[in-house]
Design a protein around this motif. Structure first.
Motif, PDB file in Angstrom:
ATOM      1  N   UNK A  52       1.212  -1.219  -0.419  1.00 40.77           N
ATOM      2  CA  UNK A  52      -0.138   0.476   0.030  1.00 40.77           C
ATOM      3  C   UNK A  52       0.471   1.006   0.340  1.00 40.77           C
ATOM      4  N   UNK A  53       2.344   0.895   0.629  1.00 39.38           N
ATOM      5  CA  UNK A  53       2.919   2.592   0.888  1.00 39.38           C
ATOM      6  C   UNK A  53       3.589   2.519  -0.460  1.00 39.38           C
ATOM      7  N   UNK A  54       4.003   1.281  -1.019  1.00 36.75           N
ATOM      8  CA  UNK A  54       4.145   1.449  -2.488  1.00 36.75           C
ATOM      9  C   UNK A  54       3.778   2.015  -3.407  1.00 36.75           C
ATOM     10  N   UNK A  55       2.328   1.942  -3.229  1.00 33.75           N
ATOM     11  CA  UNK A  55       0.843   1.655  -4.451  1.00 33.75           C
ATOM     12  C   UNK A  55       0.330   1.033  -4.851  1.00 33.75           C
ATOM     13  N   UNK A  56       1.309   0.416  -4.818  1.00 34.21           N
ATOM     14  CA  UNK A  56       1.243  -1.128  -5.527  1.00 34.21           C
ATOM     15  C   UNK A  56      -0.100  -1.674  -5.291  1.00 34.21           C
ATOM     16  N   UNK A  57      -0.949  -1.301  -4.531  1.00 36.53           N
ATOM     17  CA  UNK A  57      -2.044  -2.126  -3.531  1.00 36.53           C
ATOM     18  C   UNK A  57      -2.894  -1.473  -3.017  1.00 36.53           C
ATOM     19  N   UNK A  58      -4.004  -1.310  -3.255  1.00 38.07           N
ATOM     20  CA  UNK A  58      -4.637  -0.367  -2.588  1.00 38.07           C
ATOM     21  C   UNK A  58      -5.860  -1.158  -1.780  1.00 38.07           C
ATOM     22  N   UNK A  59      -7.176  -0.716  -0.809  1.00 37.09           N
ATOM     23  CA  UNK A  59      -7.891  -0.483  -0.072  1.00 37.09           C
ATOM     24  C   UNK A  59      -8.817   0.448   0.217  1.00 37.09           C
ATOM     25  N   UNK A  60     -10.362  -0.444   0.653  1.00 37.81           N
ATOM     26  CA  UNK A  60     -11.489   0.243   1.488  1.00 37.81           C
ATOM     27  C   UNK A  60     -11.921  -0.333   2.114  1.00 37.81           C
ATOM     28  N   UNK A  61     -12.347  -0.184   2.836  1.00 36.59           N
ATOM     29  CA  UNK A  61     -13.216  -0.219   4.576  1.00 36.59           C
ATOM     30  C   UNK A  61     -15.016  -1.080   3.861  1.00 36.59           C
ATOM     31  N   UNK A  62     -14.941  -2.328   4.523  1.00 43.49           N
ATOM     32  CA  UNK A  62     -16.088  -2.351   4.268  1.00 43.49           C
ATOM     33  C   UNK A  62     -16.993  -2.299   4.732  1.00 43.49           C
ATOM     34  N   UNK A  63     -18.541  -2.442   5.008  1.00 42.50           N
ATOM     35  CA  UNK A  63     -19.381  -1.596   5.685  1.00 42.50           C
ATOM     36  C   UNK A  63     -19.507  -2.669   6.831  1.00 42.50           C
ATOM     37  N   UNK A  64     -18.528  -3.801   7.003  1.00 48.76           N
ATOM     38  CA  UNK A  64     -18.410  -4.678   8.597  1.00 48.76           C
ATOM     39  C   UNK A  64     -17.014  -4.352   9.038  1.00 48.76           C
ATOM     40  N   UNK A  65     -16.352  -3.063   8.063  1.00 53.55           N
ATOM     41  CA  UNK A  65     -14.464  -2.531   9.242  1.00 53.55           C
ATOM     42  C   UNK A  65     -13.962  -3.322   8.125  1.00 53.55           C
ATOM     43  N   UNK A  66     -13.605  -4.371   7.582  1.00 52.48           N
ATOM     44  CA  UNK A  66     -12.975  -4.546   7.640  1.00 52.48           C
ATOM     45  C   UNK A  66     -11.907  -4.406   6.018  1.00 52.48           C
ATOM     46  N   UNK A  67     -11.194  -4.265   6.074  1.00 57.25           N
ATOM     47  CA  UNK A  67     -10.336  -3.913   4.690  1.00 57.25           C
ATOM     48  C   UNK A  67      -9.943  -4.498   4.091  1.00 57.25           C
ATOM     49  N   UNK A  68     -11.262  -4.202   2.040  1.00 54.38           N
ATOM     50  CA  UNK A  68     -10.372  -5.029   1.743  1.00 54.38           C
ATOM     51  C   UNK A  68      -9.282  -4.775   0.859  1.00 54.38           C
ATOM     52  N   UNK A  69      -8.153  -5.340  -0.263  1.00 55.99           N
ATOM     53  CA  UNK A  69      -7.501  -4.878  -0.667  1.00 55.99           C
ATOM     54  C   UNK A  69      -7.665  -5.440  -2.176  1.00 55.99           C
ATOM     55  N   UNK A  70      -6.802  -4.929  -3.569  1.00 55.83           N
ATOM     56  CA  UNK A  70      -6.958  -4.868  -4.556  1.00 55.83           C
ATOM     57  C   UNK A  70      -5.259  -4.628  -5.093  1.00 55.83           C
ATOM     58  N   UNK A  71      -4.569  -5.731  -6.426  1.00 59.08           N
ATOM     59  CA  UNK A  71      -3.858  -4.885  -6.723  1.00 59.08           C
ATOM     60  C   UNK A  71      -3.962  -3.880  -7.798  1.00 59.08           C
TER      61      UNK A  71
END
Length: 129
Positions: A52-71
């Motif tokens: 995430x720090x390198x900008x290779x992955x991003x995340x979004x926080x779901x309705x349940x409060x969990x972080x979900x990651x994608x390249x």
């Protein structure tokens, strides 16, 4: 200030491979379950934080409060800090997907934006059928 040197490990490569093969975002738990070797959740989070720090992955926080990651890729570009696209969370299958819709992020006078998250919640096309 000492620059930390990181090396490309097998675990990092496996996390990237798992994310690249997924059609939707994944939580750290999802990634841990998909790992062909034993890896603890703390290691998964460290790898995801580094990406995430390198900008290779991003995340979004779901309705349940969990972080979900994608390249980061075609839908959001690479080497960036602000992710200006929509994420859609299905209330039935709970999948969170990146959407190609780009949003304009306004300049907020007197504020520095460090992160954005856009989550739309509803029912996906697969579950509608």
């Amino acid at each position: 200030m000492e620059i930390k040197k990181t090396r490309n490990t097998e675990k990092q490569n496996l996390v990237k491979e798992i994310l690249s093969k997924s059609e939707h975002t994944l939580s750290a738990d999802d990634i841990m379950l998909a790992m062909p070797i034993k890896v603890n959740k703390t290691t998964i989070y460290r790898i995801l934080d580094r990406f995430t720090e390198k900008g290779e992955v991003h995340f979004v926080t779901g309705k349940n409060g969990k972080a979900y990651y994608a390249l980061c890729g075609n839908s959001c570009g690479t080497s960036h800090k602000i992710h200006n696209h929509i994420h859609f969370e299905c209330q039935i299958c709970n999948e969170v997907t990146c959407q190609p819709n780009t949003l304009h992020i306004p300049n907020l006078e007197g504020f520095t934006i460090q992160e954005t998250q856009f989550l739309v919640i509803g029912i996906c096309n697969k579950c509608k059928k």
